[in-house]
Every structure is written in structure tokens, then in C-alpha cells.
Scaffold this motif. Sequence first.
Motif, short mmCIF file in Angstrom:
data_model
loop_
_atom_site.label_atom_id
_atom_site.label_comp_id
_atom_site.label_asym_id
_atom_site.label_seq_id
_atom_site.Cartn_x
_atom_site.Cartn_y
_atom_site.Cartn_z
N LEU A 60 46.22 -17.86 -7.73
CA LEU A 60 46.47 -19.30 -7.82
C LEU A 60 45.24 -20.09 -7.40
O LEU A 60 44.89 -21.10 -8.02
CB LEU A 60 47.66 -19.68 -6.94
N LEU A 61 44.58 -19.62 -6.36
CA LEU A 61 43.40 -20.31 -5.84
C LEU A 61 42.30 -20.38 -6.88
O LEU A 61 41.82 -21.47 -7.23
CB LEU A 61 42.90 -19.61 -4.58
N VAL A 62 41.87 -19.22 -7.38
CA VAL A 62 40.69 -19.20 -8.25
C VAL A 62 40.99 -19.64 -9.67
O VAL A 62 40.07 -19.96 -10.43
CB VAL A 62 40.03 -17.80 -8.25
N TYR A 257 49.87 -26.87 -8.96
CA TYR A 257 50.59 -25.71 -8.43
C TYR A 257 52.08 -25.74 -8.75
O TYR A 257 52.75 -24.72 -8.64
CB TYR A 257 50.41 -25.63 -6.91
N GLY A 258 52.58 -26.92 -9.18
CA GLY A 258 54.01 -27.02 -9.41
C GLY A 258 54.44 -26.97 -10.85
O GLY A 258 55.50 -26.40 -11.17
N ALA A 276 57.84 -16.38 -3.35
CA ALA A 276 57.20 -17.36 -4.22
C ALA A 276 56.70 -18.55 -3.41
O ALA A 276 55.57 -19.02 -3.59
CB ALA A 276 58.19 -17.82 -5.29
N ASN A 277 57.54 -19.05 -2.50
CA ASN A 277 57.12 -20.15 -1.63
C ASN A 277 55.97 -19.74 -0.71
O ASN A 277 55.03 -20.49 -0.48
CB ASN A 277 58.30 -20.64 -0.79
N ALA A 278 56.05 -18.52 -0.20
CA ALA A 278 55.00 -18.03 0.70
C ALA A 278 53.67 -17.94 -0.02
O ALA A 278 52.61 -18.27 0.54
CB ALA A 278 55.39 -16.65 1.26
N ALA A 279 53.69 -17.51 -1.29
CA ALA A 279 52.45 -17.39 -2.06
C ALA A 279 51.78 -18.74 -2.25
O ALA A 279 50.56 -18.87 -2.13
CB ALA A 279 52.74 -16.74 -3.41
N VAL A 283 48.11 -20.49 -0.26
CA VAL A 283 46.95 -21.06 -0.94
C VAL A 283 46.28 -22.13 -0.08
O VAL A 283 45.07 -22.33 -0.14
CB VAL A 283 47.36 -21.67 -2.30
N ILE A 284 47.06 -22.81 0.76
CA ILE A 284 46.54 -23.94 1.54
C ILE A 284 45.35 -23.54 2.41
O ILE A 284 44.27 -24.13 2.30
CB ILE A 284 47.65 -24.59 2.39
N PRO A 285 45.48 -22.54 3.32
CA PRO A 285 44.30 -22.17 4.12
C PRO A 285 43.16 -21.59 3.30
O PRO A 285 41.99 -21.80 3.62
CB PRO A 285 44.85 -21.13 5.12
#
Length: 630
Positions: A60-62, A257-258, A276-279, A283-285
Motif C-alpha cells: 500500500l505504501l509504495v 487508501y479507501g 485489513a484494518n491493521a494493514a 501504513v501510517i508510521p
Amino acid sequence: MGLVGEARLGIADYVVFAVFILSSLSIGVYHALSGGRQRTTKEYLTADKKLKVVPISLSLLVSFQSAIMILGYPAEMYMRGAQLYIGNIGMLIGTILTTRLWVPLFYKLQITSTFEYLYLRFDSVAVRKLGSVMGIIATVSYMGTAMFAPSTALEAVTGFPVWASILVTAGVGTIYTSIGGMKAVVWTDVFQSVIMFGGVLAVIVMGLVKIGSVSKVFEICQEHKRLNFLNFDFNPTRINTFWTIVLSDTILWWKVYGTRQASVQRFCSLPTLKKANAAVLLVIPMQFLLITMVSFAGLVIFAYYIHIGCDPLEQGIIKSGNQILPYFVMDTFKSLPGFSGLFLATLFSGALSSISSGLNALSAITWEDFLKHRFRHLKESRKALCTKLLVVIYGVCSTGVACLAILIKGPIIQAGSTLSGAIGGSSSALFILGAFTATSNWKGAITGPVVSFIILLWIAIGGQSIKGNNQYLPPGPTDRCEISNGSSVYNISVYNNVTSWYNDTIDIVYDGNLLNHSSIMEPQEQELTGIQHLYGISHLLYAPLGILLAIIIGLVVSWATGGEKGRCIDKAYTFSLRDAICCCCSSRVKDKACGCKENKTPRQENGVERSVLRDTEYQNIETGNEESGC
């Protein structure tokens, strides 16, 4: 045409870059030959829902932090200061809202294409196809620019043709995505994220070694007004202010992201809603760290050239702020074999992650929204083959967009970025109208985004007539700029000629937003009059404005056409802010939300999970205005 002296890539640099390319390809080959060998659409598009939280988070990040970001953020820090860094506040707010709103909504529906939701909510094929087409156009245009950005850097460093670089990037990304599916995309993203972090860290360490200390960097940047984090100006024509940045980034990451296909496809590939929520939260940090590193790299580069008394941009050694990072790498790493190759791998990591994610998402959209019901009688292996061929087709299309940037120069980049920005806000409004309102109907859902897109396109094009609106900070000194002192590795005329393709264009597109720059020596900012006040609004406000216009127009049209006319909207397709934000509300309070008690289309049949959308029902609907009750 090339660089002066020994500034070209050496054998070690080519080896590093080749290892990176081959590693990315090998990951795709591995997943093509392991597991179920991508023989079903479920495995190919969702990895059989067997992926883990951390790989999904890194992917998700990259997927949305490309080479455009790696080049663009240092340029922003160098030329406008650190204001853009405040966007982390918006990123935090937007991502948390995503986990409270969009993730539960989409995960519980277990959809593959985000736009399946639009059909379920509005009972309209037309709305679904409108969303799909807008998503396809925005993704293809973004992928084209994501390929073009690192290619210009490679040309500037090595003289390697932009067109050849684009073909290599598109070829590698298309190959491992088409053969390895979602698993290959996610695990190459993991590998490429390590390269991205490593490359940016190397730039920071080298800069600190040259300057002396972190405190020296901040001291220089403070003296030259680059640490301008808190600008509370309410003027919407100011490009970077606290309010515009926080607002735009909140909306940006909330929708990225949504509601973006690539994101929904990823978190729906996890086995439980909790994961799914944890993933998404993880991403935040990660994103905070990456943005911090890239932003600090820009400040370090600025401090270095102030420290040596030579601002290459003001001197004319380079013509674009987005060339400052590759210029710094070739200037300071020239004596260290392999490091320039690592930098190129860093840029191409960002490009490949965005391209592969986009290709996989486009394949899912096209298959689920346009082809699945037409080819429902095919064997599962044939269906999987169709999705693989779609990846190849879209790889060719995005390559064409990137190559057009070379042939047409400025206009295609400008048009592509404007199109992406205008579509981004308008398409997001489709989901907001559906999820937050029970009275919006399919007519309003179509009219609002279309009219909003036209208005935003008009404003964005008009904005290009505003001259001198870049709002740059004063440049650094040039009193010690001498080519012979070793601090400048390029022959000015040759370097400018080598990068002429890039210099004649709008420089950077970041998620549809223009980081406008033509020359540091351009005229002073002009005074705005009349309609120019509208044209001159910050590009960061395009998406919020597009969403606002689409929602207002959509609600008005829905009201004028009778709303849903008594059609019962399933509770599974909407949510209330009270339910999502008030975590401590009692069940009795939450149960008061309006809606149907049961889904009109079951998600399981004979114990087997299936798509919410019935293929036979979808096939038989010719228009988007059919109504149904609970």
C-alpha cells in the motif's frame, strides 16, 4: 551528448541496477510457478486471501509513493521550503478515517472491483461504468507519468534515451505483473520498498558527511527560511499553506487508501477485517518515516549547496528543481562505485511499484466491470488468462502515454496531470454520495461527478494562464560556482541539452497535482483580477473543490428527480458518521440507523463465498435505472 569527465555510470552501477531488475523479475517468475500457478482469477487478483499484514502495508505504501514523490518532495523542500511536510497531519487523519469508514464497508461486501459497490448501492450499471471509466483513465495517465519521471533522470545521468528507459520499465513491470498476479505485485513491492528506503538513506548520510551535522543542516535551512512549517494564511491562491495542505492530504489519503482500486484490492485480500484494518493503520508510521526521510533529504541537499556557496538551480547548471536530487547524487557519489546505480534502482523501485499496482488494478476493474458477465461460461483457467492479457494491454497503453510525453513534450504532461486531478475529486464523490446519503439516486450520481469534472478541467486549464504563480523562496548564493572546483560535474550547455525533454514540460505530477515550475528566473507573481482569482487557486484544492461540487450537484439533481422514490437502501451499502466515529456508542443507539435488515444479494450460497453482484442479474440489465426493493 552526455556528462563531462567521469560522471557517467560505471560497471558497478550497472551491476547494481541489473541485479535490481532481475530480482524483480525473479519474484514474478517464482509466483507464476508456485502455489496454484495463477490459474484462477481469485488467486490472480486477490492471492486467495492468504497474504499477510506487513507485506500488504508495504505494498500500500509504495503503490502510491512513486519516483514522482522521490523527485518531487526534495524539489519542494529546496524551492518552497518544508510546508509540504505538514501534510503528514492530513495523512494521519485521512488514514484513520479510512479504517473507520471505507475498510469495513468494502471488506464486508467482499468485492473485487471497487466499482461493484456503485452498482449495488445505486442499482445502476451506468453509474458503475462511469466510475470504472474514470478510474481507468486516471490510472493509465498516472502510470504514464510515473514511468516518464525516472526515465528523464536516467537520461540526465547516463545519456540513455528516455524512450528506451520507458520500454525497459514498462516491460519489466508488465512481465512480472502478468505472470505473477497479486502475489508478485505485493512481494516485489516489499523488495522495492527496501530499495527505496536504502537509496534515500544513502543520500541523507552522504549529505550529512559533506555538511558536518544535522544541526548545521537545520541552521542553514532556518537562515534561508526553508523551515516554514506553519503558514496559516487563509488565501486559497497560496500554493502551500497549513490549511490547504492538511485539507488536501486528508482527502487525498482518505480516497487513496479507501476507494482506490489498488488499495481495496489489497486489504480485501487479507483473511479478516481486523487484519485489513491493521494493514491500513500500519501504513501510517511507514509513510511518516518515508516522507520524513525524503523531505529531510531535500533540506540536506539545499544546505549542502548553500554550504559550498553554489546553488546549481540559480546558477543555471540545472533548469528544474526536480533535477536537484539526481544532480546531487552524481555530484557527491561520483567517487563511490555502485551508489549511483543504487539511486537509479531507488527511482525505478518507485516507478515499478506504481506501474505493477496500477496494472493489477486495471485488470481487476476491466474484468469485473466489463468482461466477467460476458465470459462467465469460460473455464476458470481461461478467465485467468484473460486477466493476464488485460495486464499486457494496459502495459502497452501506459507505455504509449509515457512515450507521448516525449513526442508532445509539455502539453501531454500538463493534460495528463490536469485530467488525473480533476477525475480524482469527481470520482471520489461517487462513493461519498452512495455511502453517506440515502436519498442520492443514479441520476444525481452521474450528473454530479461529470459536471464537477468539466468545471475542474476548465479551472485547471485556466490556471495555466497565471504567470509567476510558483511562489518560490529566495535562491541560494552562486559566488563560488566554478565548474573546475569539482562541486559541479556537468557541462551546463550539454546537461541542459541532455535533459531538454524534461525541461520543456510541466515538471512533476503528484497524484494529479501540479508542482508547477518552468524556471527560477521567471517574472514576478502577477496580480490576480476577476476570474483569475478562480484560476489562481492552489492546485492542492482541486480535489476538495471537485468533491464539494459533485456532492452539491448530485444531491440537487437527486432531489429534483425524486430521490430513491421509496427504494429501500440496504444498510450494508451505507454508513453513518455516528456509527463510525462514536466508537463507544451502545448497540441500541447504533441500531437506529436507517436501512434494510438484510442484503438483497447474499454473499454466500451453499456455504461458498461469492461476489455480492449476481452475474446473471448484471448481464440482463441494459440500463442503469432499474429499481428494486429489499
